[in-house]
Design a protein around this motif. Sequence first.
Motif, PDB file in Angstrom:
ATOM      1  N   LEU A 152       0.821  -1.210   0.000  1.00  0.00           N
ATOM      2  CA  LEU A 152       0.000   0.000   0.000  1.00  0.00           C
ATOM      3  C   LEU A 152       0.857   1.262   0.000  1.00  0.00           C
ATOM      4  O   LEU A 152       0.521   2.246  -0.646  1.00  0.00           O
ATOM      5  N   ARG A 153       1.942   1.242   0.757  1.00  0.00           N
ATOM      6  CA  ARG A 153       2.853   2.387   0.843  1.00  0.00           C
ATOM      7  C   ARG A 153       4.270   1.893   1.081  1.00  0.00           C
ATOM      8  O   ARG A 153       4.481   0.893   1.776  1.00  0.00           O
ATOM      9  N   ARG A 154       5.206   2.654   0.539  1.00  0.00           N
ATOM     10  CA  ARG A 154       6.623   2.399   0.779  1.00  0.00           C
ATOM     11  C   ARG A 154       7.236   3.636   1.413  1.00  0.00           C
ATOM     12  O   ARG A 154       6.898   4.760   1.030  1.00  0.00           O
ATOM     13  N   HIS A 155       8.137   3.422   2.352  1.00  0.00           N
ATOM     14  CA  HIS A 155       8.759   4.524   3.095  1.00  0.00           C
ATOM     15  C   HIS A 155      10.275   4.492   2.884  1.00  0.00           C
ATOM     16  O   HIS A 155      10.900   3.430   3.062  1.00  0.00           O
ATOM     17  N   TYR A 156      10.823   5.635   2.532  1.00  0.00           N
ATOM     18  CA  TYR A 156      12.273   5.760   2.333  1.00  0.00           C
ATOM     19  C   TYR A 156      12.824   6.898   3.190  1.00  0.00           C
ATOM     20  O   TYR A 156      12.115   7.852   3.527  1.00  0.00           O
ATOM     21  N   LEU A 157      14.095   6.775   3.497  1.00  0.00           N
ATOM     22  CA  LEU A 157      14.837   7.806   4.231  1.00  0.00           C
ATOM     23  C   LEU A 157      16.089   8.152   3.447  1.00  0.00           C
ATOM     24  O   LEU A 157      16.785   7.255   2.961  1.00  0.00           O
ATOM     25  N   TYR A 158      16.363   9.459   3.325  1.00  0.00           N
ATOM     26  CA  TYR A 158      17.647   9.890   2.764  1.00  0.00           C
ATOM     27  C   TYR A 158      18.376  10.721   3.815  1.00  0.00           C
ATOM     28  O   TYR A 158      17.808  11.670   4.366  1.00  0.00           O
ATOM     29  N   ARG A 213       8.490  19.065 -16.519  1.00  0.00           N
ATOM     30  CA  ARG A 213       8.394  17.677 -16.998  1.00  0.00           C
ATOM     31  C   ARG A 213       9.542  17.352 -17.954  1.00  0.00           C
ATOM     32  O   ARG A 213       9.363  16.768 -19.014  1.00  0.00           O
ATOM     33  N   ASP A 214      10.729  17.739 -17.519  1.00  0.00           N
ATOM     34  CA  ASP A 214      11.928  17.607 -18.350  1.00  0.00           C
ATOM     35  C   ASP A 214      13.086  17.204 -17.446  1.00  0.00           C
ATOM     36  O   ASP A 214      13.411  17.920 -16.493  1.00  0.00           O
ATOM     37  N   ARG A 215      13.691  16.072 -17.728  1.00  0.00           N
ATOM     38  CA  ARG A 215      14.788  15.577 -16.900  1.00  0.00           C
ATOM     39  C   ARG A 215      15.921  16.593 -16.767  1.00  0.00           C
ATOM     40  O   ARG A 215      16.589  16.670 -15.742  1.00  0.00           O
ATOM     41  N   LYS A 216      16.111  17.407 -17.787  1.00  0.00           N
ATOM     42  CA  LYS A 216      17.185  18.394 -17.760  1.00  0.00           C
ATOM     43  C   LYS A 216      16.936  19.484 -16.721  1.00  0.00           C
ATOM     44  O   LYS A 216      17.864  20.204 -16.336  1.00  0.00           O
ATOM     45  N   ALA A 217      15.688  19.615 -16.263  1.00  0.00           N
ATOM     46  CA  ALA A 217      15.356  20.640 -15.270  1.00  0.00           C
ATOM     47  C   ALA A 217      15.667  20.194 -13.844  1.00  0.00           C
ATOM     48  O   ALA A 217      15.578  20.995 -12.909  1.00  0.00           O
ATOM     49  N   CYS A 218      16.025  18.922 -13.681  1.00  0.00           N
ATOM     50  CA  CYS A 218      16.299  18.371 -12.344  1.00  0.00           C
ATOM     51  C   CYS A 218      17.659  18.824 -11.830  1.00  0.00           C
ATOM     52  O   CYS A 218      18.583  19.079 -12.606  1.00  0.00           O
ATOM     53  N   GLY A 219      17.782  18.907 -10.503  1.00  0.00           N
ATOM     54  CA  GLY A 219      19.084  19.122  -9.904  1.00  0.00           C
ATOM     55  C   GLY A 219      19.924  17.862 -10.020  1.00  0.00           C
ATOM     56  O   GLY A 219      19.495  16.865 -10.602  1.00  0.00           O
ATOM     57  N   PRO A 220      21.132  17.854  -9.461  1.00  0.00           N
ATOM     58  CA  PRO A 220      21.982  16.666  -9.525  1.00  0.00           C
ATOM     59  C   PRO A 220      21.357  15.501  -8.758  1.00  0.00           C
ATOM     60  O   PRO A 220      20.652  15.703  -7.766  1.00  0.00           O
ATOM     61  N   VAL A 221      21.612  14.291  -9.222  1.00  0.00           N
ATOM     62  CA  VAL A 221      21.127  13.097  -8.526  1.00  0.00           C
ATOM     63  C   VAL A 221      22.053  12.813  -7.343  1.00  0.00           C
ATOM     64  O   VAL A 221      23.271  12.687  -7.517  1.00  0.00           O
ATOM     65  N   ALA A 222      21.496  12.733  -6.158  1.00  0.00           N
ATOM     66  CA  ALA A 222      22.296  12.473  -4.959  1.00  0.00           C
ATOM     67  C   ALA A 222      22.888  11.067  -5.013  1.00  0.00           C
ATOM     68  O   ALA A 222      22.305  10.165  -5.621  1.00  0.00           O
ATOM     69  N   PRO A 223      24.012  10.839  -4.358  1.00  0.00           N
ATOM     70  CA  PRO A 223      24.630   9.509  -4.356  1.00  0.00           C
ATOM     71  C   PRO A 223      23.768   8.489  -3.611  1.00  0.00           C
ATOM     72  O   PRO A 223      22.935   8.864  -2.774  1.00  0.00           O
ATOM     73  N   PRO A 224      23.972   7.200  -3.887  1.00  0.00           N
ATOM     74  CA  PRO A 224      23.130   6.182  -3.260  1.00  0.00           C
ATOM     75  C   PRO A 224      23.413   5.980  -1.774  1.00  0.00           C
ATOM     76  O   PRO A 224      22.562   5.444  -1.059  1.00  0.00           O
ATOM     77  N   ASP A 225      24.572   6.405  -1.300  1.00  0.00           N
ATOM     78  CA  ASP A 225      25.018   6.108   0.061  1.00  0.00           C
ATOM     79  C   ASP A 225      24.004   6.479   1.140  1.00  0.00           C
ATOM     80  O   ASP A 225      23.889   5.796   2.159  1.00  0.00           O
ATOM     81  N   GLY A 226      23.266   7.575   0.935  1.00  0.00           N
ATOM     82  CA  GLY A 226      22.381   8.072   1.975  1.00  0.00           C
ATOM     83  C   GLY A 226      20.970   7.527   1.937  1.00  0.00           C
ATOM     84  O   GLY A 226      20.155   7.864   2.801  1.00  0.00           O
ATOM     85  N   LEU A 227      20.656   6.659   0.961  1.00  0.00           N
ATOM     86  CA  LEU A 227      19.282   6.208   0.775  1.00  0.00           C
ATOM     87  C   LEU A 227      19.023   4.875   1.471  1.00  0.00           C
ATOM     88  O   LEU A 227      19.799   3.926   1.331  1.00  0.00           O
ATOM     89  N   TYR A 228      17.890   4.808   2.187  1.00  0.00           N
ATOM     90  CA  TYR A 228      17.491   3.608   2.937  1.00  0.00           C
ATOM     91  C   TYR A 228      16.031   3.275   2.636  1.00  0.00           C
ATOM     92  O   TYR A 228      15.162   4.149   2.720  1.00  0.00           O
ATOM     93  N   PHE A 229      15.783   2.015   2.298  1.00  0.00           N
ATOM     94  CA  PHE A 229      14.413   1.504   2.157  1.00  0.00           C
ATOM     95  C   PHE A 229      13.977   1.117   3.567  1.00  0.00           C
ATOM     96  O   PHE A 229      14.466   0.160   4.150  1.00  0.00           O
ATOM     97  N   MET A 230      13.028   1.876   4.117  1.00  0.00           N
ATOM     98  CA  MET A 230      12.727   1.755   5.533  1.00  0.00           C
ATOM     99  C   MET A 230      11.629   0.754   5.889  1.00  0.00           C
ATOM    100  O   MET A 230      11.740  -0.013   6.847  1.00  0.00           O
ATOM    101  N   GLN A 231      10.535   0.770   5.119  1.00  0.00           N
ATOM    102  CA  GLN A 231       9.355   0.025   5.557  1.00  0.00           C
ATOM    103  C   GLN A 231       8.372  -0.089   4.406  1.00  0.00           C
ATOM    104  O   GLN A 231       8.313   0.767   3.525  1.00  0.00           O
ATOM    105  N   VAL A 232       7.568  -1.157   4.451  1.00  0.00           N
ATOM    106  CA  VAL A 232       6.466  -1.333   3.500  1.00  0.00           C
ATOM    107  C   VAL A 232       5.196  -1.554   4.307  1.00  0.00           C
ATOM    108  O   VAL A 232       5.187  -2.331   5.260  1.00  0.00           O
ATOM    109  N   ASP A 233       4.134  -0.849   3.943  1.00  0.00           N
ATOM    110  CA  ASP A 233       2.839  -1.032   4.577  1.00  0.00           C
ATOM    111  C   ASP A 233       1.970  -1.924   3.702  1.00  0.00           C
ATOM    112  O   ASP A 233       1.927  -1.751   2.483  1.00  0.00           O
ATOM    113  N   TYR A 234       1.237  -2.837   4.359  1.00  0.00           N
ATOM    114  CA  TYR A 234       0.331  -3.744   3.637  1.00  0.00           C
ATOM    115  C   TYR A 234      -1.071  -3.648   4.235  1.00  0.00           C
ATOM    116  O   TYR A 234      -1.234  -3.283   5.389  1.00  0.00           O
TER     117      TYR A 234
END
Length: 247
Positions: free
Chosen positions: A109-115, A226-247
């Motif tokens: 139903l929901r996914r939770h992430y932390l950066y 709605r243009d990928r070129k308008a995005c800021g830099p992509v942050a590195p993966p080091d800080g990203l955590y898959f925290m929880q899934v709700d069912y």
Amino acid sequence: MPRFRVTIEYDGSAYVGWQRQDNGASVQSAVEKAVFRLTGETVPVRGAGRTDSGVHAWGQVAHLDLTRAWKPETLRNALNAYLGQAGDRVSIIDAAAVGPEFDARFSALRRHYLYRILSRPAPLALEAKRAWWVSKTLDHQAMHAAAQMLIGRHDFTTFRSTHCQANSPVRTLDRLDVTRSGDLIEIRATAQSFLHNQIRSFAGTLKLVGEGRWTPADVRAALEARDRKACGPVAPPDGLYFMQVDY
């Protein structure tokens, strides 16, 4: 066949990501190898979400079907023993028997992430590969205000990878909060599903706001482009955590 749901914690820095791949060790393959050593069965372990190389998890969820009705605690302990013997930085936190209708991915139903960002002049020692080090002081309140521009149902083309395989760029973002405690800035995101690199794109863009280079209005304009070129830099993966899934 009995179906089991497992909750998995892992240090993603040594893996090419969750998904089984030919170019290196993955978390999925590590768990599948442990299952094979325990049961002798070649069983696919299906996760709730795919994490990229270097991304961590405190609460990834997966399901697997076995021929034997194992006691959940026995399954958890045995898999952890084999994972430990193999030197994997993967831990089965919990195991439970579930019905055949349960699907780790499609029942979510929901996914939770932390950066996590550590905003301080000194480089990281203990937190290396566990957070994004930003040497400048960031204004987390401005980052939070900008993050609210992204809440709701939108076309998130700007904030998804060009390699994203999702059929549609439209997603509903339920939560994107930015808080600070000392040097640590946390970005917490909740949605039913996310696009490839969406949260890391958010984090890199919000960093520009924290540095005073962008305003919340700039973030809104980037979204509406709605243009990928308008995005800021992509942050590195080091800080990203898959925290929880709700069912």
